[in-house]
Design a protein around this motif. Sequence first.
Motif, PDB file in Angstrom:
ATOM      1  N   SER A 196       0.837  -1.208   0.000  1.00 48.73           N
ATOM      2  CA  SER A 196       0.000   0.000   0.000  1.00 48.73           C
ATOM      3  C   SER A 196       0.866   1.249   0.000  1.00 48.73           C
ATOM      4  CB  SER A 196      -0.912   0.014   1.233  1.00 48.73           C
ATOM      5  OG  SER A 196      -0.143  -0.007   2.430  1.00 48.73           O
ATOM      6  N   ALA A 197       0.428   2.277  -0.748  1.00 50.02           N
ATOM      7  CA  ALA A 197       1.134   3.556  -0.819  1.00 50.02           C
ATOM      8  C   ALA A 197       0.186   4.679  -0.425  1.00 50.02           C
ATOM      9  CB  ALA A 197       1.683   3.787  -2.216  1.00 50.02           C
ATOM     10  N   VAL A 198       0.700   5.663   0.326  1.00 50.64           N
ATOM     11  CA  VAL A 198      -0.103   6.777   0.809  1.00 50.64           C
ATOM     12  C   VAL A 198       0.569   8.076   0.397  1.00 50.64           C
ATOM     13  CG1 VAL A 198      -0.998   7.982   2.837  1.00 50.64           C
ATOM     14  CG2 VAL A 198      -0.986   5.472   2.774  1.00 50.64           C
ATOM     15  N   GLN A 199      -0.207   8.989  -0.173  1.00 55.93           N
ATOM     16  CA  GLN A 199       0.302  10.312  -0.517  1.00 55.93           C
ATOM     17  C   GLN A 199       0.316  11.173   0.733  1.00 55.93           C
ATOM     18  OE1 GLN A 199      -1.507  12.166  -3.955  1.00 55.93           O
ATOM     19  NE2 GLN A 199      -1.048  14.224  -3.197  1.00 55.93           N
ATOM     20  N   VAL A 200       1.485  11.753   1.033  1.00 61.13           N
ATOM     21  CA  VAL A 200       1.665  12.500   2.274  1.00 61.13           C
ATOM     22  C   VAL A 200       1.397  13.982   2.091  1.00 61.13           C
ATOM     23  CG1 VAL A 200       3.367  13.162   4.021  1.00 61.13           C
ATOM     24  CG2 VAL A 200       3.281  10.801   3.190  1.00 61.13           C
ATOM     25  N   GLY A 215       9.951   3.890  10.737  1.00 58.78           N
ATOM     26  CA  GLY A 215       9.026   3.928   9.612  1.00 58.78           C
ATOM     27  C   GLY A 215       7.710   4.612   9.887  1.00 58.78           C
ATOM     28  N   LEU A 216       7.588   5.331  11.000  1.00 56.24           N
ATOM     29  CA  LEU A 216       6.310   5.935  11.384  1.00 56.24           C
ATOM     30  C   LEU A 216       6.220   7.427  11.101  1.00 56.24           C
ATOM     31  CD1 LEU A 216       5.731   4.096  14.796  1.00 56.24           C
ATOM     32  CD2 LEU A 216       4.860   3.483  12.528  1.00 56.24           C
ATOM     33  N   LYS A 217       7.343   8.088  10.845  1.00 55.76           N
ATOM     34  CA  LYS A 217       7.341   9.529  10.617  1.00 55.76           C
ATOM     35  C   LYS A 217       8.163   9.849   9.376  1.00 55.76           C
ATOM     36  CE  LYS A 217       7.194  10.494  15.611  1.00 55.76           C
ATOM     37  NZ  LYS A 217       7.524   9.142  16.084  1.00 55.76           N
ATOM     38  N   ILE A 218       7.820  10.958   8.732  1.00 60.56           N
ATOM     39  CA  ILE A 218       8.585  11.457   7.596  1.00 60.56           C
ATOM     40  C   ILE A 218       8.896  12.924   7.830  1.00 60.56           C
ATOM     41  CG2 ILE A 218       8.691  11.808   5.109  1.00 60.56           C
ATOM     42  CD1 ILE A 218       6.497   9.728   4.799  1.00 60.56           C
ATOM     43  N   ALA A 219      10.163  13.264   7.793  1.00 64.18           N
ATOM     44  CA  ALA A 219      10.567  14.662   7.800  1.00 64.18           C
ATOM     45  C   ALA A 219      10.838  15.067   6.359  1.00 64.18           C
ATOM     46  CB  ALA A 219      11.812  14.855   8.658  1.00 64.18           C
ATOM     47  N   LEU A 232       7.221  17.687   9.784  1.00 64.41           N
ATOM     48  CA  LEU A 232       7.259  16.318  10.281  1.00 64.41           C
ATOM     49  C   LEU A 232       5.870  15.715  10.168  1.00 64.41           C
ATOM     50  CD1 LEU A 232       8.914  14.065  11.669  1.00 64.41           C
ATOM     51  CD2 LEU A 232       8.115  14.971  13.866  1.00 64.41           C
ATOM     52  N   TYR A 233       5.776  14.648   9.380  1.00 64.90           N
ATOM     53  CA  TYR A 233       4.498  13.958   9.157  1.00 64.90           C
ATOM     54  C   TYR A 233       4.445  12.703  10.014  1.00 64.90           C
ATOM     55  CZ  TYR A 233       0.944  11.187   6.683  1.00 64.90           C
ATOM     56  OH  TYR A 233      -0.147  10.399   6.363  1.00 64.90           O
ATOM     57  N   ASP A 234       3.352  12.536  10.747  1.00 64.15           N
ATOM     58  CA  ASP A 234       3.127  11.358  11.588  1.00 64.15           C
ATOM     59  C   ASP A 234       2.116  10.459  10.888  1.00 64.15           C
ATOM     60  OD1 ASP A 234       2.293   9.490  13.550  1.00 64.15           O
ATOM     61  OD2 ASP A 234       2.797  10.894  15.154  1.00 64.15           O
ATOM     62  N   SER A 235       2.538   9.254  10.510  1.00 67.98           N
ATOM     63  CA  SER A 235       1.642   8.373   9.754  1.00 67.98           C
ATOM     64  C   SER A 235       0.488   7.850  10.594  1.00 67.98           C
ATOM     65  CB  SER A 235       2.433   7.194   9.172  1.00 67.98           C
ATOM     66  OG  SER A 235       3.046   6.434  10.202  1.00 67.98           O
ATOM     67  N   SER A 236       0.624   7.868  11.931  1.00 62.17           N
ATOM     68  CA  SER A 236      -0.468   7.381  12.780  1.00 62.17           C
ATOM     69  C   SER A 236      -1.615   8.382  12.840  1.00 62.17           C
ATOM     70  CB  SER A 236       0.039   7.086  14.194  1.00 62.17           C
ATOM     71  OG  SER A 236       0.541   8.254  14.810  1.00 62.17           O
ATOM     72  N   THR A 237      -1.307   9.675  12.774  1.00 58.62           N
ATOM     73  CA  THR A 237      -2.339  10.709  12.813  1.00 58.62           C
ATOM     74  C   THR A 237      -2.588  11.322  11.440  1.00 58.62           C
ATOM     75  OG1 THR A 237      -0.722  12.436  13.331  1.00 58.62           O
ATOM     76  CG2 THR A 237      -1.719  11.265  15.191  1.00 58.62           C
ATOM     77  N   PRO A 256      18.691   7.362  16.147  1.00 55.36           N
ATOM     78  CA  PRO A 256      18.368   5.940  15.938  1.00 55.36           C
ATOM     79  C   PRO A 256      17.040   5.497  16.540  1.00 55.36           C
ATOM     80  CG  PRO A 256      20.682   6.170  16.486  1.00 55.36           C
ATOM     81  CD  PRO A 256      20.060   7.527  16.685  1.00 55.36           C
ATOM     82  N   ASP A 257      16.597   6.175  17.632  1.00 59.90           N
ATOM     83  CA  ASP A 257      15.339   5.779  18.264  1.00 59.90           C
ATOM     84  C   ASP A 257      14.136   6.503  17.673  1.00 59.90           C
ATOM     85  OD1 ASP A 257      15.661   8.337  19.209  1.00 59.90           O
ATOM     86  OD2 ASP A 257      15.590   7.806  21.336  1.00 59.90           O
ATOM     87  N   SER A 258      14.344   7.296  16.608  1.00 59.99           N
ATOM     88  CA  SER A 258      13.285   8.043  15.915  1.00 59.99           C
ATOM     89  C   SER A 258      12.668   9.152  16.758  1.00 59.99           C
ATOM     90  CB  SER A 258      12.160   7.095  15.440  1.00 59.99           C
ATOM     91  OG  SER A 258      12.660   6.092  14.588  1.00 59.99           O
ATOM     92  N   GLY A 259      13.263   9.451  17.913  1.00 59.42           N
ATOM     93  CA  GLY A 259      12.658  10.424  18.816  1.00 59.42           C
ATOM     94  C   GLY A 259      13.024  11.868  18.547  1.00 59.42           C
TER      95      GLY A 259
END
Length: 269
Positions: A196-200, A215-219, A232-237, A256-259
């Motif tokens: 599956s692909a999602v347009q951000v 893999g949960l956020k995109i900057a 910063l895009y959050d794929s959960s919200t 490394p911890d994505s934080g």
Amino acid sequence: ESAYSNEALGIPLDTAAPSKPVILYPTKSGNSATTYANETDIGGLSEIGAMVELFQSGVSAGTVATVKKDVIQNITIGSVSEPAISPDGKTLAYSYSNAVWLKNLDSGQSVLTINQAFRPVWSGDGTKISYSYYDNNSFQRLGIYDLSTATSTSLTNDASFYEIKASLSSDGNKIAYKSNKGGSYNIWIKDIVIGSAVQVTNGISVTNPRLSPDGLKIAYFGISNNRWNLYLYDSSTMVATLIDSYSNIYYLDFTPDSGKIAFVSSRAG
């Protein structure tokens, strides 16, 4: 019998305790880290020639001796482009003669791995490589090479669209990229396993997406008010948040911890 001499023999005792070892990879000392493989390298700093003992859940997991001097490795690979070292530091991927090659840094052997390809990008666990290629209609596309199976697949079956600026998650199962599918360039994220692909993004000029290790956020960077802004895009919200309005688009990375995100800004002038 002679008199006692004033000479003595002894072994100096180092009364100063050595400095505490510091872990730097895959996280810093005192901070937890999530890995996406059964094994991971651990790197850090300690006194030269010291013996460091590692513990897991309070139980000794073994010892390792620190190097006694810095090791500098010179690698000669000729006229190549887009070099990328694997996360474990053992393999160098690079572009040469319209192909992606892999060079074993221990043996020095280079192997042509992906034909008609360029711009290799490693996943964080070193199991996959994304690469660019041109399809039969001269559109730049993205592909995924799986090192465990030595197979290549196209990222999508889309036709007459460009796919560029790839960024893989640590486990290699998700990828963020830029595509003009739909008429204009936007940031997309795809689950490689599910398909599956999602347009951000939609409606603004964007570039250089960076996917978080989990893999949960995109900057990414987008133009607003005639300057580049960091989002910063959050794929959960499915919500994008403005992080900075004075960003340099060439410097961006996650911890490394994505934080946390590291970036360069001219907000202070």
